[in-house]
Write a protein that holds these residues in place. Structure first.
Motif, short mmCIF file in Angstrom:
data_model
loop_
_atom_site.label_atom_id
_atom_site.label_comp_id
_atom_site.label_asym_id
_atom_site.label_seq_id
_atom_site.Cartn_x
_atom_site.Cartn_y
_atom_site.Cartn_z
N CYS A 47 -50.90 -25.37 -102.06
CA CYS A 47 -52.03 -24.80 -101.33
C CYS A 47 -51.66 -23.39 -100.91
O CYS A 47 -50.66 -23.17 -100.24
N ALA A 48 -52.50 -22.41 -101.31
CA ALA A 48 -52.17 -21.00 -101.10
C ALA A 48 -52.62 -20.46 -99.75
O ALA A 48 -52.47 -19.28 -99.48
N ALA A 63 -55.97 -26.57 -93.85
CA ALA A 63 -55.73 -27.26 -95.13
C ALA A 63 -55.00 -28.58 -94.88
O ALA A 63 -55.31 -29.61 -95.49
N TRP A 64 -54.04 -28.56 -93.95
CA TRP A 64 -53.33 -29.80 -93.59
C TRP A 64 -54.33 -30.84 -93.08
O TRP A 64 -54.32 -32.01 -93.47
N HIS A 65 -55.23 -30.38 -92.21
CA HIS A 65 -56.26 -31.25 -91.63
C HIS A 65 -57.17 -31.83 -92.72
O HIS A 65 -57.37 -33.05 -92.80
N ILE A 66 -57.71 -30.97 -93.58
CA ILE A 66 -58.65 -31.42 -94.62
C ILE A 66 -57.94 -32.34 -95.62
O ILE A 66 -58.51 -33.35 -96.06
N LEU A 67 -56.71 -32.01 -95.95
CA LEU A 67 -55.98 -32.85 -96.91
C LEU A 67 -55.66 -34.22 -96.31
O LEU A 67 -55.94 -35.25 -96.93
N THR A 68 -55.09 -34.23 -95.11
CA THR A 68 -54.61 -35.50 -94.55
C THR A 68 -55.75 -36.41 -94.08
O THR A 68 -55.68 -37.63 -94.23
N ALA A 101 -57.66 -27.15 -104.19
CA ALA A 101 -56.91 -26.67 -105.36
C ALA A 101 -55.51 -27.26 -105.45
O ALA A 101 -54.96 -27.43 -106.54
N SER A 102 -54.92 -27.62 -104.29
CA SER A 102 -53.56 -28.16 -104.32
C SER A 102 -53.54 -29.53 -105.01
O SER A 102 -52.67 -29.82 -105.83
N ILE A 103 -54.52 -30.37 -104.68
CA ILE A 103 -54.64 -31.68 -105.34
C ILE A 103 -54.99 -31.48 -106.82
O ILE A 103 -54.42 -32.11 -107.71
N ASP A 104 -55.93 -30.58 -107.05
CA ASP A 104 -56.40 -30.32 -108.41
C ASP A 104 -55.24 -29.95 -109.35
O ASP A 104 -55.14 -30.47 -110.46
N LEU A 105 -54.35 -29.08 -108.86
CA LEU A 105 -53.24 -28.66 -109.72
C LEU A 105 -52.31 -29.84 -110.02
O LEU A 105 -51.87 -30.02 -111.17
N ALA A 106 -52.05 -30.67 -109.00
CA ALA A 106 -51.17 -31.83 -109.22
C ALA A 106 -51.77 -32.78 -110.25
O ALA A 106 -51.05 -33.35 -111.08
N ILE A 107 -53.09 -32.96 -110.21
CA ILE A 107 -53.75 -33.86 -111.17
C ILE A 107 -53.69 -33.27 -112.59
O ILE A 107 -53.43 -33.98 -113.56
#
Ligand code: OSB
Ligand code: MG
Length: 373
Positions: A47-48, A63-68, A101-107
């Motif tokens: 996550c940038a 981003a931490w909040h939205i992800l977790t 985008a952080s999840i997207d890249l991992a997938i």
């Protein structure tokens, strides 16, 4: 694909030199790294988002909040086949592209590994010509205390082999800087990035730059104002590029419809991931609008993703994807990216997936907090 486990890391790494822009000064780069495990494979994403909301409303904390709280719980439920499906699954969260985008890249990393392809090959599947092996890159230079110091830094990067430089500008640190850069380096590909620090009323300043033969002027006006950029464009000769304004495909469609720019900087983070980035690439390619891959001081994880994206055929301009040594003394991911000196390129990784390995010791040393789902 069924997701078995997700690890989220908040890391902090010291930059080799502070990065100063019209929106702030940065000594450290905070990043969130996600490791997604699925059926024996692990994919990485980054996550940038920054610590402060100067470039985007998203921060490391939001981003931490939205992800977790939202994205990770959703991703862990059910099954899906492709990165495109995962991208749709995340649409229930409005906005927050950097988090998505952080999840997207991992997938994408997992999908490429599963198919025995490099990420570049996986992304380039729709294109008969396949991915490029090496991509043209430049270097983005932050605001320095004096013009003289800026010229010395430019000179240093030129001797390393970079053939395109981007100079950050802000009111009071613009025209004289650009003139001196052009005078000192008559043949160099020079571009300016204002990060939204100006108004339409500053048009005279940009007109005075017309004679400097700049490669482009990036995002001079308000971060959310595509309309004013469409007003500025016919008043200046320097090609106009949008960065902050283009947060998804629809924004790109709108910008092209009202002729608000000549060029688009596609940052996979800013548009919510590689799926959306490729759609914008496709749109621009069909309209013959040149695009290039932007950066946000990514670690080697995000940089491997940028390189794979930049290998697609429509990316015809040099990206903000510099060698590891421009950002960090020691990066979390290995191997390091080096500049091919003779042609100002970086070689696109060819191993399956992202093609970089996260070094567990360096990850542990840089980690501030971590959570497992
Ligand atoms: O506007 O392109 C930008 C870094 C952080 C946030 C915004 C920007 C940048 C850069 C650095 O210009 C590009 C890089 O990663 O080298
Ligand atoms: Mg920019």
């Amino acid at each position: 694909m069924i997701i078995d486990e997700i690890n989220l890391y908040h890391v902090s790494q010291k930059l080799v030199r502070p990065f100063v822009t019209s929106f702030g000064r940065q000594h450290l780069r905070h990043a969130l790294l996600v490791a997604v495990s699925s059926e024996g494979l692990t994919g990485w994403g980054e996550c940038a988002a920054n610590e402060s909301p100067g470039y985007s409303y998203e921060t490391t904390q939001t981003a931490w909040h939205i992800l977790t709280e939202f994205l990770i719980p959703k991703v862990l439920v059910g099954e899906f086949e492709t990165p495109e499906e995962m991208s749709q699954k995340m649409e229930f969260v409005r906005g927050h592209p950097l988090a998505k985008a952080s999840i997207d890249l991992a997938i994408w990393d997992i999908a490429a590994q599963r198919d025995g392809l490099s990420l570049a090959q996986k992304l380039a599947e729709p294109f008969p010509e396949g991915p490029r092996e090496r991509v043209k890159v430049g270097v983005s230079i932050g605001i320095q205390p004096t013009i003289g110091e800026t010229m010395e830094i430019v000179d240093g990067y030129l001797s390393q082999g970079y053939q395109r430089v981007k100079l950050k500008i802000r009111p009071g640190h613009d025209l004289a800087l650009a003139r001196e850069a052009r005078r000192t380096f008559p043949e160099l590909q020079i571009m300016l990035d204002a990060n939204s620090a100006y108004r339409l009323a500053d048009v005279n300043l940009f007109q005075a730059m017309d004679e400097l033969e700049l490669v482009m002027l990036e995002q001079p006006l308000n971060y959310d104002d595509i309309y004013d950029h469409s007003q500025l464009k016919p008043m200046i000769e320097t090609p106009l590029c949008l960065d902050e304004c283009i947060t998804n495909l629809n924004k790109a469609r709108f910008a092209l419809a009202i002729d608000a720019c000549d060029i688009i900087n596609i940052k996979p983070g800013r548009v919510g991931g590689w799926t959306e980035a490729r759609k914008i690439h496709d749109l621009c390619r069909s309209r013959k609008v040149p695009v290039w891959v932007g950066g946000m001081l990514e670690t080697g994880v995000g940089r491997a993703g940028q390189l794979a994206l930049a290998s697609l055929p429509g990316f015809t301009l040099p990206g903000d994807i510099s060698a590891t040594s421009r950002y960090y003394q020691e990066d979390i991911a290995q191997p390091e990216f080096r500049l091919n000196q003779h042609d100002s390129t970086i070689t696109v990784p060819t191993d399956p997936g992202l093609g970089v390995q996260v070094n567990p010791k360096r990850l542990a040393a840089a980690t501030i907090r971590q959570v497992t789902f």
